[in-house]
Scaffold this motif. Structure first.
Motif, PDB file in Angstrom:
ATOM      1  N   PHE A   1       0.828  -1.201   0.000  1.00  0.00           N
ATOM      2  CA  PHE A   1       0.000   0.000   0.000  1.00  0.00           C
ATOM      3  C   PHE A   1       0.865   1.255   0.000  1.00  0.00           C
ATOM      4  N   LEU A   2       1.909   1.265   0.827  1.00  0.00           N
ATOM      5  CA  LEU A   2       2.804   2.416   0.885  1.00  0.00           C
ATOM      6  C   LEU A   2       3.512   2.626  -0.451  1.00  0.00           C
ATOM      7  N   THR A   3       3.900   1.523  -1.077  1.00  0.00           N
ATOM      8  CA  THR A   3       4.552   1.618  -2.389  1.00  0.00           C
ATOM      9  C   THR A   3       3.629   2.288  -3.400  1.00  0.00           C
ATOM     10  N   ARG A   4       2.348   1.889  -3.378  1.00  0.00           N
ATOM     11  CA  ARG A   4       1.378   2.487  -4.314  1.00  0.00           C
ATOM     12  C   ARG A   4       1.190   3.976  -4.028  1.00  0.00           C
ATOM     13  N   CYS A   5       1.121   4.341  -2.756  1.00  0.00           N
ATOM     14  CA  CYS A   5       0.965   5.751  -2.389  1.00  0.00           C
ATOM     15  C   CYS A   5       2.110   6.587  -2.956  1.00  0.00           C
ATOM     16  N   LEU A   6       3.322   6.069  -2.828  1.00  0.00           N
ATOM     17  CA  LEU A   6       4.498   6.788  -3.312  1.00  0.00           C
ATOM     18  C   LEU A   6       4.517   6.852  -4.836  1.00  0.00           C
ATOM     19  N   ASP A   7       4.223   5.721  -5.470  1.00  0.00           N
ATOM     20  CA  ASP A   7       4.291   5.646  -6.937  1.00  0.00           C
ATOM     21  C   ASP A   7       3.271   6.566  -7.596  1.00  0.00           C
ATOM     22  N   VAL A   8       2.046   6.586  -7.060  1.00  0.00           N
ATOM     23  CA  VAL A   8       0.982   7.413  -7.639  1.00  0.00           C
ATOM     24  C   VAL A   8       1.380   8.889  -7.642  1.00  0.00           C
ATOM     25  N   ARG A   9       2.081   9.317  -6.595  1.00  0.00           N
ATOM     26  CA  ARG A   9       2.457  10.729  -6.461  1.00  0.00           C
ATOM     27  C   ARG A   9       3.876  11.014  -6.941  1.00  0.00           C
ATOM     28  N   GLY A  10       4.602   9.976  -7.371  1.00  0.00           N
ATOM     29  CA  GLY A  10       5.961  10.174  -7.855  1.00  0.00           C
ATOM     30  C   GLY A  10       6.929  10.607  -6.773  1.00  0.00           C
ATOM     31  N   LEU A  11       6.761  10.054  -5.559  1.00  0.00           N
ATOM     32  CA  LEU A  11       7.594  10.428  -4.420  1.00  0.00           C
ATOM     33  C   LEU A  11       8.676   9.397  -4.154  1.00  0.00           C
ATOM     34  N   GLU A  12       9.806   9.872  -3.635  1.00  0.00           N
ATOM     35  CA  GLU A  12      10.872   8.981  -3.201  1.00  0.00           C
ATOM     36  C   GLU A  12      10.522   8.416  -1.820  1.00  0.00           C
ATOM     37  N   PRO A  13      10.836   7.134  -1.566  1.00  0.00           N
ATOM     38  CA  PRO A  13      10.541   6.558  -0.248  1.00  0.00           C
ATOM     39  C   PRO A  13      11.180   7.331   0.898  1.00  0.00           C
ATOM     40  N   ARG A  14      12.354   7.902   0.684  1.00  0.00           N
ATOM     41  CA  ARG A  14      13.044   8.623   1.760  1.00  0.00           C
ATOM     42  C   ARG A  14      12.296   9.881   2.195  1.00  0.00           C
ATOM     43  N   SER A  15      11.284  10.280   1.426  1.00  0.00           N
ATOM     44  CA  SER A  15      10.510  11.465   1.805  1.00  0.00           C
ATOM     45  C   SER A  15       9.451  11.139   2.855  1.00  0.00           C
ATOM     46  N   LEU A  16       9.257   9.849   3.152  1.00  0.00           N
ATOM     47  CA  LEU A  16       8.264   9.422   4.141  1.00  0.00           C
ATOM     48  C   LEU A  16       8.934   8.876   5.396  1.00  0.00           C
ATOM     49  N   GLU A  17       8.251   9.078   6.515  1.00  0.00           N
ATOM     50  CA  GLU A  17       8.692   8.503   7.787  1.00  0.00           C
ATOM     51  C   GLU A  17       7.474   7.969   8.524  1.00  0.00           C
ATOM     52  N   MET A  18       7.544   6.723   8.963  1.00  0.00           N
ATOM     53  CA  MET A  18       6.463   6.107   9.716  1.00  0.00           C
ATOM     54  C   MET A  18       6.751   6.227  11.216  1.00  0.00           C
ATOM     55  N   GLU A  19       5.791   6.753  11.967  1.00  0.00           N
ATOM     56  CA  GLU A  19       5.945   6.880  13.414  1.00  0.00           C
ATOM     57  C   GLU A  19       5.147   5.788  14.112  1.00  0.00           C
ATOM     58  N   ILE A  20       5.839   5.038  14.971  1.00  0.00           N
ATOM     59  CA  ILE A  20       5.224   3.919  15.682  1.00  0.00           C
ATOM     60  C   ILE A  20       5.468   4.098  17.170  1.00  0.00           C
ATOM     61  N   THR A  21       4.435   3.909  17.981  1.00  0.00           N
ATOM     62  CA  THR A  21       4.604   4.006  19.430  1.00  0.00           C
ATOM     63  C   THR A  21       5.118   2.683  19.989  1.00  0.00           C
ATOM     64  N   GLU A  22       5.650   2.750  21.200  1.00  0.00           N
ATOM     65  CA  GLU A  22       6.172   1.543  21.849  1.00  0.00           C
ATOM     66  C   GLU A  22       5.079   0.497  22.062  1.00  0.00           C
ATOM     67  N   SER A  23       3.864   0.952  22.385  1.00  0.00           N
ATOM     68  CA  SER A  23       2.777   0.001  22.611  1.00  0.00           C
ATOM     69  C   SER A  23       2.433  -0.757  21.329  1.00  0.00           C
ATOM     70  N   VAL A  24       2.528  -0.077  20.184  1.00  0.00           N
ATOM     71  CA  VAL A  24       2.267  -0.738  18.900  1.00  0.00           C
ATOM     72  C   VAL A  24       3.318  -1.812  18.634  1.00  0.00           C
ATOM     73  N   LEU A  25       4.572  -1.512  18.958  1.00  0.00           N
ATOM     74  CA  LEU A  25       5.647  -2.476  18.725  1.00  0.00           C
ATOM     75  C   LEU A  25       5.456  -3.759  19.527  1.00  0.00           C
ATOM     76  N   MET A  26       4.793  -3.654  20.670  1.00  0.00           N
ATOM     77  CA  MET A  26       4.641  -4.811  21.554  1.00  0.00           C
ATOM     78  C   MET A  26       3.570  -5.785  21.076  1.00  0.00           C
ATOM     79  N   GLN A  27       2.754  -5.391  20.102  1.00  0.00           N
ATOM     80  CA  GLN A  27       1.681  -6.262  19.637  1.00  0.00           C
ATOM     81  C   GLN A  27       2.180  -7.128  18.483  1.00  0.00           C
ATOM     82  N   ASN A  28       2.149  -8.459  18.681  1.00  0.00           N
ATOM     83  CA  ASN A  28       2.603  -9.409  17.664  1.00  0.00           C
ATOM     84  C   ASN A  28       4.001  -9.036  17.170  1.00  0.00           C
ATOM     85  N   VAL A  29       4.958  -9.117  18.082  1.00  0.00           N
ATOM     86  CA  VAL A  29       6.303  -8.602  17.847  1.00  0.00           C
ATOM     87  C   VAL A  29       6.939  -9.171  16.588  1.00  0.00           C
ATOM     88  N   ASP A  30       6.858 -10.483  16.396  1.00  0.00           N
ATOM     89  CA  ASP A  30       7.524 -11.107  15.248  1.00  0.00           C
ATOM     90  C   ASP A  30       6.978 -10.574  13.925  1.00  0.00           C
TER      91      ASP A  30
END
Length: 203
Positions: free
Chosen positions: A98-127
């Motif tokens: 999905f992220l790849t499609r978002c970038l491709d549709v707008r002609g953006l480089e992946p390095r222009s995006l940053e995903m923010e994740i909280t610690e609680s999110v990381l703890m859910q289904n860690v693997d």
């Protein structure tokens, strides 16, 4: 979403060393016709409970990419767009695609995006989370650990998860001038981040 009541506001980031803006964080807002401005602290937890957070999160990603594309077309470049990600989004197998499609549709480089994740999110289904984050990181998108210091704060995260950025929670930053312990904690986090070659953001 269907009635066009959702919008994004963009909180700027200031690079202290380079003394210029380096990016923004996309923040979701809901302007209800009768209730007025509804706080994200009210509607985001409900969206998570009902499962609507994935649709909401996808809208945010698409809208943020659209805005960033418009800025770049207007000559505003070298600005990163940070987007908050929920656990439900991360656990979807098709999220990296999905992220790849978002970038491709707008002609953006992946390095222009940053995903923010909280610690609680990381703890859910860690693997599964680690696997998804590694795919996103391999795409060239940066990963930030949000609200660092307020959750589990396990240092093992920094070893196991492919994090690029630590965000120091604003509860520590607010007390800088009145609480020497907050100052010492922030200094310790900055020192640790530098030694691990991570970028540091103070909210």
């Amino acid at each position: 979403i269907e009635r066009g009541e959702m919008s994004l506001v963009y909180q700027p980031r200031w690079n202290l060393r380079m003394e210029r803006y380096s990016g923004v964080e996309a923040l979701l807002r809901w302007q209800h016709p009768m209730l007025g401005m509804v706080s994200p602290t009210t509607f985001v937890p409900i969206a998570e409970e009902t499962g609507l957070i994935t649709e909401l999160g996808n809208w945010v990603a698409n809208e943020a990419c659209r805005t960033l594309s418009e800025w770049q077309a207007a000559g505003i470049r070298d600005v990163q767009m940070a987007i908050n990600v929920s656990s439900m989004q991360l656990l979807r197998e098709d999220f990296p695609d999905f992220l790849t499609r978002c970038l491709d549709v707008r002609g953006l480089e992946p390095r222009s995006l940053e995903m923010e994740i909280t610690e609680s999110v990381l703890m859910q289904n860690v693997d599964e989370t680690v696997e998804t984050l590694q795919k996103i990181k391999a795409m060239g998108i940066r990963l930030a650990l949000d609200d660092f210091g307020t959750g589990y704060s396990s240092l093992s995260y920094l070893r196991r998860f492919p994090i690029d950025v630590l965000k120091i929670d604003q509860s520590f930053v607010r007390g800088l001038r009145i609480n020497s312990q907050d100052e010492q904690l922030i200094s310790a986090i900055i020192g640790m981040g530098k030694s691990l070659e991570l970028n540091i953001i103070a909210e």
